[in-house]
Design a protein around this motif. Structure first.
Motif, short mmCIF file in Angstrom:
data_model
loop_
_atom_site.label_atom_id
_atom_site.label_comp_id
_atom_site.label_asym_id
_atom_site.label_seq_id
_atom_site.Cartn_x
_atom_site.Cartn_y
_atom_site.Cartn_z
N GLY A 41 -14.05 -29.15 -26.68
CA GLY A 41 -15.05 -29.62 -25.60
C GLY A 41 -16.38 -30.06 -26.48
O GLY A 41 -16.46 -29.63 -27.41
N THR A 42 -17.34 -30.65 -25.58
CA THR A 42 -18.59 -31.11 -26.33
C THR A 42 -19.56 -29.95 -26.48
O THR A 42 -20.44 -29.79 -27.30
N ASN A 43 -19.61 -28.78 -25.34
CA ASN A 43 -20.51 -27.81 -25.31
C ASN A 43 -19.90 -26.64 -24.96
O ASN A 43 -18.63 -26.51 -24.39
N ASN A 44 -20.39 -25.49 -24.99
CA ASN A 44 -19.99 -23.90 -24.62
C ASN A 44 -19.80 -24.07 -23.05
O ASN A 44 -18.78 -23.62 -22.43
N ASP A 45 -20.64 -24.89 -22.21
CA ASP A 45 -20.12 -24.93 -20.69
C ASP A 45 -18.86 -25.68 -20.36
O ASP A 45 -18.29 -25.07 -19.51
N GLU A 46 -18.89 -26.65 -21.15
CA GLU A 46 -17.40 -27.35 -20.80
C GLU A 46 -16.30 -26.65 -21.24
O GLU A 46 -15.41 -26.54 -20.66
N ARG A 47 -16.15 -25.82 -22.39
CA ARG A 47 -15.45 -25.14 -22.83
C ARG A 47 -15.17 -23.94 -21.93
O ARG A 47 -13.92 -23.26 -21.64
N ALA A 48 -16.09 -23.01 -21.42
CA ALA A 48 -15.92 -22.01 -20.43
C ALA A 48 -15.28 -22.42 -19.18
O ALA A 48 -14.42 -21.65 -18.66
N LYS A 49 -15.73 -23.60 -18.75
CA LYS A 49 -14.98 -24.12 -17.49
C LYS A 49 -13.57 -24.54 -17.48
O LYS A 49 -12.82 -23.97 -16.82
N LYS A 50 -13.37 -24.95 -18.73
CA LYS A 50 -11.73 -25.19 -19.26
C LYS A 50 -10.88 -23.68 -19.36
O LYS A 50 -9.88 -23.52 -18.80
N ALA A 51 -11.77 -22.88 -19.81
CA ALA A 51 -11.21 -21.50 -20.03
C ALA A 51 -10.95 -20.73 -18.71
O ALA A 51 -9.89 -20.00 -18.36
N CYS A 52 -11.78 -21.07 -17.91
CA CYS A 52 -11.78 -20.36 -16.35
C CYS A 52 -10.44 -21.13 -15.72
O CYS A 52 -9.78 -20.38 -15.19
N LYS A 53 -10.42 -22.45 -16.00
CA LYS A 53 -9.46 -23.13 -14.98
C LYS A 53 -8.24 -22.84 -15.52
O LYS A 53 -7.14 -23.01 -14.59
N CYS A 54 -7.87 -22.86 -16.73
CA CYS A 54 -6.52 -22.65 -17.41
C CYS A 54 -6.50 -21.42 -18.08
O CYS A 54 -5.15 -21.34 -18.77
N CYS A 55 -6.99 -20.21 -17.89
CA CYS A 55 -6.68 -19.02 -18.65
C CYS A 55 -5.15 -18.59 -18.20
O CYS A 55 -4.48 -18.13 -18.91
N GLY A 56 -4.65 -18.78 -17.04
CA GLY A 56 -3.18 -18.22 -16.75
C GLY A 56 -2.15 -19.11 -17.29
O GLY A 56 -1.24 -18.73 -17.58
N CYS A 57 -2.53 -20.26 -18.05
CA CYS A 57 -1.67 -20.91 -18.78
C CYS A 57 -1.52 -20.26 -20.19
O CYS A 57 -0.55 -20.75 -21.04
N VAL A 58 -2.46 -19.54 -20.66
CA VAL A 58 -2.42 -18.60 -21.75
C VAL A 58 -1.81 -17.22 -21.74
O VAL A 58 -0.91 -16.91 -22.45
N GLY A 59 -2.26 -16.69 -20.63
CA GLY A 59 -1.97 -15.39 -20.45
C GLY A 59 -2.77 -14.39 -19.94
O GLY A 59 -4.32 -14.84 -19.86
N GLN A 60 -2.56 -13.08 -19.63
CA GLN A 60 -3.24 -12.27 -18.96
C GLN A 60 -4.63 -11.98 -19.85
O GLN A 60 -5.66 -11.81 -19.52
#
Length: 91
Positions: A59-78
């Motif tokens: 991602g280009t910045n931490n805000d973008e990375r955080a949004k991706k982490a929130c949206k997709c955390c279930g694809c990585v795991g608990q």
């Protein structure tokens, strides 16, 4: 009776708040989730202990990375979803 209803309501909100976002096939196939999923080796290096973990995600910045982490955390795991909650990202 009001106390019982309040306790039941609290219990349901607690249980629902602990659920990991579902990772559907369609969600996992998105570019955003690929950035989160493909960083597994990096997560293992930092063990979800510090802010370096966020830098693992493309991602280009931490805000973008955080949004991706929130949206997709279930694809990585608990552990990823627990880390996202612990970081208190605005999801």
């Amino acid at each position: 009776m009001k106390v019982s209803f309040a306790l039941i309501s609290f219990w349901f909100s607690f249980i629902l708040g602990q659920q990991v976002p579902e990772c559907t096939r369609e969600l996992a196939a998105t570019d955003d989730c690929a950035d989160v999923i493909n960083a597994n080796a990096c997560y293992n290096q930092f063990r979800f202990r510090n802010n370096q973990t966020l830098s693992c995600i493309g991602g280009t910045n931490n805000d973008e990375r955080a949004k991706k982490a929130c949206k997709c955390c279930g694809c990585v795991g608990q552990v990823m979803c627990d880390w996202v909650k612990q970081q208190r990202f605005q999801c």
